[in-house]
Design a protein around this motif. Structure first.
Motif, mmCIF file in Angstrom:
data_model
loop_
_atom_site.group_PDB
_atom_site.id
_atom_site.type_symbol
_atom_site.label_atom_id
_atom_site.label_comp_id
_atom_site.label_asym_id
_atom_site.label_seq_id
_atom_site.Cartn_x
_atom_site.Cartn_y
_atom_site.Cartn_z
ATOM 1 N N ASP A 335 0.831 -1.210 0.000
ATOM 2 C CA ASP A 335 0.000 0.000 0.000
ATOM 3 C C ASP A 335 0.861 1.254 0.000
ATOM 4 O O ASP A 335 0.523 2.269 -0.627
ATOM 5 N N LEU A 336 1.997 1.178 0.707
ATOM 6 C CA LEU A 336 2.916 2.313 0.746
ATOM 7 C C LEU A 336 3.497 2.586 -0.638
ATOM 8 O O LEU A 336 3.640 3.744 -1.055
ATOM 9 N N ALA A 337 3.812 1.519 -1.367
ATOM 10 C CA ALA A 337 4.335 1.671 -2.727
ATOM 11 C C ALA A 337 3.298 2.354 -3.627
ATOM 12 O O ALA A 337 3.631 3.210 -4.460
ATOM 13 N N ALA A 338 2.021 1.993 -3.443
ATOM 14 C CA ALA A 338 0.947 2.619 -4.224
ATOM 15 C C ALA A 338 0.803 4.087 -3.858
ATOM 16 O O ALA A 338 0.556 4.948 -4.723
ATOM 17 N N ILE A 343 1.964 9.905 -5.079
ATOM 18 C CA ILE A 343 2.741 11.106 -4.767
ATOM 19 C C ILE A 343 3.569 11.544 -5.965
ATOM 20 O O ILE A 343 3.580 12.722 -6.346
ATOM 21 N N ASN A 344 4.231 10.600 -6.593
ATOM 22 C CA ASN A 344 5.119 10.915 -7.717
ATOM 23 C C ASN A 344 4.360 11.360 -8.963
ATOM 24 O O ASN A 344 4.942 11.960 -9.867
ATOM 25 N N SER A 345 3.070 11.079 -9.004
ATOM 26 C CA SER A 345 2.273 11.452 -10.180
ATOM 27 C C SER A 345 1.557 12.794 -10.008
ATOM 28 O O SER A 345 0.816 13.217 -10.889
ATOM 29 N N SER A 367 8.298 5.371 9.233
ATOM 30 C CA SER A 367 9.440 4.449 9.415
ATOM 31 C C SER A 367 9.822 3.697 8.140
ATOM 32 O O SER A 367 10.950 3.248 8.003
ATOM 33 N N HIS A 368 8.880 3.555 7.170
ATOM 34 C CA HIS A 368 9.168 2.758 5.981
ATOM 35 C C HIS A 368 9.221 3.569 4.689
ATOM 36 O O HIS A 368 9.465 3.008 3.631
#
Length: 369
Positions: A335-338, A343-345, A367-368
């Motif tokens: 979920d963090l990767a998503a 954010i990057n988009s 933390s991650h």
């Protein structure tokens, strides 16, 4: 009798603290140590964190100094048997306090000049006719500036002052009305309440004005800060041009070590994780500092629904990119990767918030990330 004497002593001390604290605070914040610190930090490129610490120390020293000065005067008055001396000291302190209130309420030009606000304006020739709408922004204009705006060919002045902000703004509005008539420049009142109102009625009036008018207008509130920032965001949303030569008074997020609801965290350059912002924080820090706001409040949680509705309604009036991206309690690395992809988009600076920043999801993100 003893309780009555204690009450009178406390009231007298509080009065001394008010008489000393108000003018001293006005000087500290606008013309003294706080101004000196801002000028020094700007000239030396001081780190924001260091400036914040020094700024807090100045405020702490001011509070302590005003407290002990009030205590000293209170003891001197109580210990003095000379009634003339007592009346003289009380009179002097009362005069200083009232003079400070007068300056604060009815002489904004003094505050503007000593707080470093610049009345920078665009230059327009009389024969020029704008085929679009453009705004300059700043603080309350004095007579000289109103005359200058007329001479430079401005089509009008838009005042955001509100007669409900007493005692200062009704008197300022009256003076401005008389001066604009004297110099023959249009005055448009779009009253806003600072901090305590969403100003929805005025924002609709501003929207209609922006969509239908052309020309160059000077927009102001009292010191050219919070209410001006609100108008500026609305103007941007509906296509009006802002004069880029005007120095804006954007208040950076780093100016506060914590927010009302807790700490904030800088995840990377231009990406911040914060608690749910208060209306004050929205106006002071978010409105003109951020391009994108991402709300992670879970709409399946009953308590979150009013906050989500309130925020969605709030962002309809402003030019910011608002994204509701609910996160569930099972939030994990995938979920963090998503979230990072989202954010990057989107355009930075980006503010991400749930409700607090000490919950499990926020701790995982911190933390991650």
């Amino acid at each position: 009798m003893e309780n009555k004497n204690k009450s009178q002593s406390v009231i007298l001390f509080l009065y001394f603290w008010l008489c000393i604290g108000f003018p001293l605070g006005l000087w500290v914040l606008l013309a003294g140590p706080s101004k000196w610190l801002a000028e020094y930090s700007h000239s030396t490129n001081m780190e924001m964190s260091k400036e914040n610490i020094l700024g807090k120390l100045i405020i702490i020293v001011y509070i302590i100094a005003s407290f002990f000065l009030a205590l000293l005067f209170n003891r001197l008055i109580k210990g003095s048997k000379n009634k003339s001396v007592k009346r003289f000291v009380l009179g002097i302190l009362s005069f200083i306090m009232l003079a400070s209130v007068y300056i604060f309420s009815f002489n904004p030009q003094w505050l503007i000049s000593y707080s470093g606000e610049n009345l920078t304006t665009n230059i327009k020739n009389q024969e020029d006719k704008y085929d679009h709408l453009e705004f300059d922004y700043g603080s309350y204009p004095n007579e000289e500036m109103i005359k200058s705006l007329k001479e430079q060919g401005y089509d009008g002045i838009i005042s955001l002052l509100n007669e409900m902000v007493i005692p200062a703004e009704p008197a300022l509005m009256k003076d401005e009305s008389e001066l604009t008539k004297k110099y023959g420049i249009k005055l448009i009142n779009m009253p806003m309440m600072p901090w305590i109102s969403k100003n929805e009625k005025t924002l609709q009036v501003a929207k209609k004005f922006i969509e239908n008018e052309k020309g160059l207008y000077y927009v102001h509130c009292y010191l050219g800060r919070d209410r001006v920032n609100i108008f500026k965001s609305v103007a941007k949303k509906y296509g009006a041009k802002n004069n880029t030569k005007v120095t804006s008074n954007i208040r950076k997020i780093e100016e506060l070590p914590t927010w009302t609801r807790g700490k904030y965290f800088k995840l990377e350059e231009g990406v911040y994780l914060t608690p749910y912002p208060t209306d004050d924080e929205f106006i002071m820090f978010i409105l003109n500092d951020f391009k994108t706001v991402i709300s992670t409040l879970d709409n399946n949680v009953k308590e979150n629904k009013p906050w989500i509705v309130n925020e969605k309604k709030l962002f309809t009036n402003y030019s910011m990119n608002y994204i509701h991206y609910p996160l569930s309690p099972t939030f994990n690395q995938k979920d963090l990767a998503a979230l990072k992809k989202l954010i990057n988009s989107n355009e930075k600076p980006i503010l991400i918030h749930g409700f607090l920043t000490n919950d499990d999801i926020s701790k995982f993100i911190i933390s991650h990330y």
